[in-house]
Enzyme design. Sequence first.
Site, short mmCIF file in Angstrom:
data_model
loop_
_atom_site.label_atom_id
_atom_site.label_comp_id
_atom_site.label_asym_id
_atom_site.label_seq_id
_atom_site.Cartn_x
_atom_site.Cartn_y
_atom_site.Cartn_z
N ARG A 64 0.83 -1.20 0.00
CA ARG A 64 0.00 0.00 0.00
C ARG A 64 0.86 1.25 0.00
O ARG A 64 1.82 1.35 0.74
CB ARG A 64 -0.88 0.02 1.26
CG ARG A 64 -1.46 -1.32 1.64
CD ARG A 64 -2.13 -1.30 3.02
NE ARG A 64 -3.27 -0.41 3.07
CZ ARG A 64 -3.91 -0.10 4.18
NH1 ARG A 64 -3.48 -0.61 5.34
NH2 ARG A 64 -4.94 0.71 4.17
N ARG A 113 -7.21 8.15 9.56
CA ARG A 113 -6.60 9.45 9.29
C ARG A 113 -7.64 10.51 9.63
O ARG A 113 -8.83 10.21 9.73
CB ARG A 113 -6.18 9.56 7.83
CG ARG A 113 -7.37 9.52 6.90
CD ARG A 113 -6.97 9.56 5.45
NE ARG A 113 -8.11 9.12 4.66
CZ ARG A 113 -8.03 8.45 3.53
NH1 ARG A 113 -6.87 8.12 3.04
NH2 ARG A 113 -9.11 8.11 2.88
N ARG A 115 -12.80 54.23 -3.51
CA ARG A 115 -12.33 54.71 -4.81
C ARG A 115 -13.28 55.79 -5.30
O ARG A 115 -14.37 55.49 -5.74
CB ARG A 115 -12.30 53.57 -5.82
CG ARG A 115 -11.38 52.43 -5.48
CD ARG A 115 -11.57 51.34 -6.53
NE ARG A 115 -10.56 50.31 -6.47
CZ ARG A 115 -10.73 49.15 -5.83
NH1 ARG A 115 -11.85 48.91 -5.18
NH2 ARG A 115 -9.76 48.26 -5.84
N GLU A 159 2.74 52.18 -3.89
CA GLU A 159 2.42 51.27 -4.99
C GLU A 159 3.37 51.38 -6.17
O GLU A 159 3.16 50.77 -7.20
CB GLU A 159 0.97 51.45 -5.44
CG GLU A 159 0.59 52.87 -5.77
CD GLU A 159 -0.89 53.04 -6.09
OE1 GLU A 159 -1.55 52.06 -6.44
OE2 GLU A 159 -1.37 54.18 -5.99
N GLY A 189 -0.77 49.50 -2.14
CA GLY A 189 -1.61 49.16 -3.28
C GLY A 189 -0.90 48.04 -4.02
O GLY A 189 -0.16 48.26 -4.95
N THR A 190 -1.16 46.82 -3.55
CA THR A 190 -0.32 45.72 -4.04
C THR A 190 -0.66 45.29 -5.47
O THR A 190 0.11 44.56 -6.07
CB THR A 190 -0.39 44.50 -3.10
OG1 THR A 190 -1.75 44.25 -2.79
CG2 THR A 190 0.41 44.76 -1.85
N ASN A 191 -1.82 45.72 -5.99
CA ASN A 191 -2.06 45.43 -7.42
C ASN A 191 -1.03 46.16 -8.26
O ASN A 191 -0.32 45.58 -9.07
CB ASN A 191 -3.46 45.87 -7.85
CG ASN A 191 -4.54 45.13 -7.08
OD1 ASN A 191 -4.28 44.12 -6.45
ND2 ASN A 191 -5.76 45.64 -7.14
#
Length: 927
Positions: free
Chosen positions: A96, A346, A590, A773, A794-796
């Site tokens: 197994r 499990r 915004r 940013e 502003g991580t975008n």
Amino acid sequence: MKKYVYFFGKGRAEGKAEMKALLGGKGANLAEMTNIGLPVPAGFTISTEVCTHYYKNKQSYPKSLTNEVKAALKKVESSMGRKFGDAKNPLLVSVRSGARASMPGMMDTILNLGMNDVVAEGLIRKTGNERFVYDSYRRFVQMYGDVVLGLKPVHKDEIDPFEVLIEAKKRERGVHLDTELNAEDMKDLVGRFKAAIKSKTGHGFPEDPLKQLWGAIGAVFGSWMNDRAIAYRKMYDIPEWWGTAVNVQSMVFGNMGESSGTGVAFTRDAATGEDKFYGEYLMNAQGEDVVAGIRTPLPIATLAEQNPSLYKQLDKIRTTLEKHYRDMMDIEFTIQEGKLYMLQCRVGKRTAFAAIKIAVDMTGEKLISDKEALARIEPDQLNQLLRPVFDLKEKEAVVKSGRLLAKGLNAGPGAATGRVVFNAPDAEAWKKRGEQIILTRIETSPEDIKGMDAAEGILTARGGMTSHAALVARQMGKVCVAGCAELEIDYSSHTMKVRGKTIREGDWISLDGTTGEVLEGKVPTRPSEVLRVLVDKTLDPKDAPVYQQYAKIMSWADKYRRLKIRTNADQPDQSKNAVAFGAEGIGLCRTEHMFFGEGKIGPMREMILADTVQERKAALAKLLPLQRKDFEGIFEAMNGRPVTIRTIDPPLHEFVPHEEPAQRQLAKQMGISYEKVHQRVESLHEFNPMLGFRGCRLGIIFPEITEMQSRAIFEAAAEVQARGIKVEPEVMIPLVGNVKELEDQAAIVRRVADEVMKEKGTKFKYLVGTMIEVPRGAITADEIARVAEFFSFGTNDLTQTTLGVSRDDAARFLIPYVEKEIYPKDPFEVLDRVGVGSLMKLAIEKGRGVRPDLKVGICGEHGGEPSSVEFCHQINQNYVSCSPFRVPIARLAAARAALADAPARDGRAAKKRNKKKSPARKPARRR
Ligand code: ADP
Ligand code: MG
Ligand code: MG
């Protein structure tokens, strides 16, 4: 010498539950169960290190392995009182697989190994049960042929070649069930199987048990790299280097007659979380029969009637296991002539509903603490609680109109609607075309995993609550109805018949995974319980059990998290919803979204088309009262909570029409020539708008815009404050890379604030800060923080500018990038800690260096993604901000980050203390 093989048996094991990395989950738990006195057939585990060695050394084993396996096999033989390959008293084993993380059915298992013609004869003499022996034999040849010798279906519409032979045999004999075949039939099948193997692969079947054993061990290690295992690992982020272990275990037999059987169970209901024993079993069956869905098994409750003493044994084990592991467990057991054996346990996979209910219940039962409860719920699982369900009235109407097609098992709760497809490759292809689909199969197998992932819901005709389809659907959070026996599915014609109707590929059906109903057509859905309580306010919390659990989890999360959670919202109703979900402020409003609102786009366009400052100011004067009203609405909705308002950010061309007819219309409205409009729009064109005339650059070139927006914000603040509502505006300047940009804009904001306070004869608190940013902003954060009272990442944009990747143009290469593991995840989804994250750390360090109380947040898309939230916690931000529907997820993620952090800190502290106490033997190592 390194140890590679770990024995378990007779109440003692060399391994234990904590050794999952080395022994895999299955091996570690077999050892643990042995140690706590549960009945486990003896065996041994070959460690994952052998797998690593195998792939590092051209698929060969460490030298010492052969002897270690031999020695362990001896121990197994002596524990069982039988001998491997012996003609009189033979030992059979299973081989197994078992990786560190459970990969249900992804790798291969072989049962009854050690069988050959001589052993079979010996076993018949010993048991006097010829049918059992030949049934075991034919199963072995079948599994070995499939797994080790590679005889399996090639085409998607094909069925297993061995099943074809079995079906033929049944037809010859005029019977329907496997169990109706007799010893002679089984013996004949062994011959036919072997012949098929010989003719298709050119190799004879190995008769030597030791040869069989090593063949099987090699196949298990080999299966770590098969396509479905690789696909599964990708999907669940399981690293390849973990490797799998191999377990060799003496067989116990569920196919010895009607007092034998096999089953699987959950110590609680894995779909709903209810505290009741949930399982399925088949008498006179072996191994995979239950999971594979070949026969639909009986519910465990039936065992309580059929064989109360056996049920009692099993129920006791259920309690023992839950107390010991303090979790809901998934178990596999076999009964051999009335005696129970445990073959696996499990921690059980469960739906989001079940995860939450079980965590909350177990906390109530004092099995676990509230901290542990939080650690057991994945933040993204909360999504399932927010997902729509069928509208009961609509569904009733569908049922009344005769469109209830069938009822199966409620294997994966939720509502799904889509078009029927009958195999996994089609599911993937349709999904790629943008179709919403329901994958419909007789039963699913691990090969179907990608198709299941592509489907809205999964429907099967065979198999129980613990079938492959049910298990995987629950893990994926998919809606699933399983074991719907009425469906007559025909793969070759891509149709199914049910209750006199024929459903074809592409027809719409709907699945209610909470009740198990299958409905014809598209059934409308409605909001979940949590939403009806919190947002629609149409449901009383006390009538909403799911909501109550959600609320408990959230209250615990709030107790432990350090990060504040804000939301990105620019409308009062959005803001209200976010507050209902627990938002503590607005992290990003915004303002440009407001310009698209009613009556605003006209003056906005006038402003853009203006030739002189005077004209522009005239247009802005029209916008001022409209914008002020928007802000009043938001301040009111947020009722004293901080609100971060960003001044205008996007390039101006986004506000004007680009098509000729629309431009002509605009010209007419404004009483100017079409040519002028056209020219102005052309002049706004940019080659790379992402890096163009946008952000604070707009306000610097047109200061009157910043002035108008500041005025709108502060007049609204004064007004709302006068109504007795606390306000806390935070004005945020976007895209700052140079402190002078911020100085320029902050001066305007502060001047207007002073003016408004003077005019209104009032005072209010406010902050001026900036978005970080662009990389220069992060790198010069110490200069910027002299002016900025807060930072918001502003991580975008910061991801775009740091990676030099435009998000909107990235699809073509970013997906292959992730596949090639250049980036581990899409960096626009999961924050790139190494690159972007380093800039964030630097900015915080430098910023707080000059302004220790600098408030720091994040308002990019990452603010609602659990792993990114964790990172924000680790770098000591003050808050994260995300869309309203992700607020609960962020709350939980923040709490988990805080809890994960705490023991690490304690650990470090403890180490330090120890160091001090112990006398230094060696000179300190140089760093
Ligand atoms: P999976 O990881 O796919 O669940 P397992 O290794 O658990 O595969 O094997 C599948 C099933 O085979 C088990 O649930 C059990 O019913 C049966 N099985 C495995 N080993 C034995 C054994 N030693 N004796 C009897 N049945 C076994
Ligand atoms: Mg198993
Ligand atoms: Mg931005």
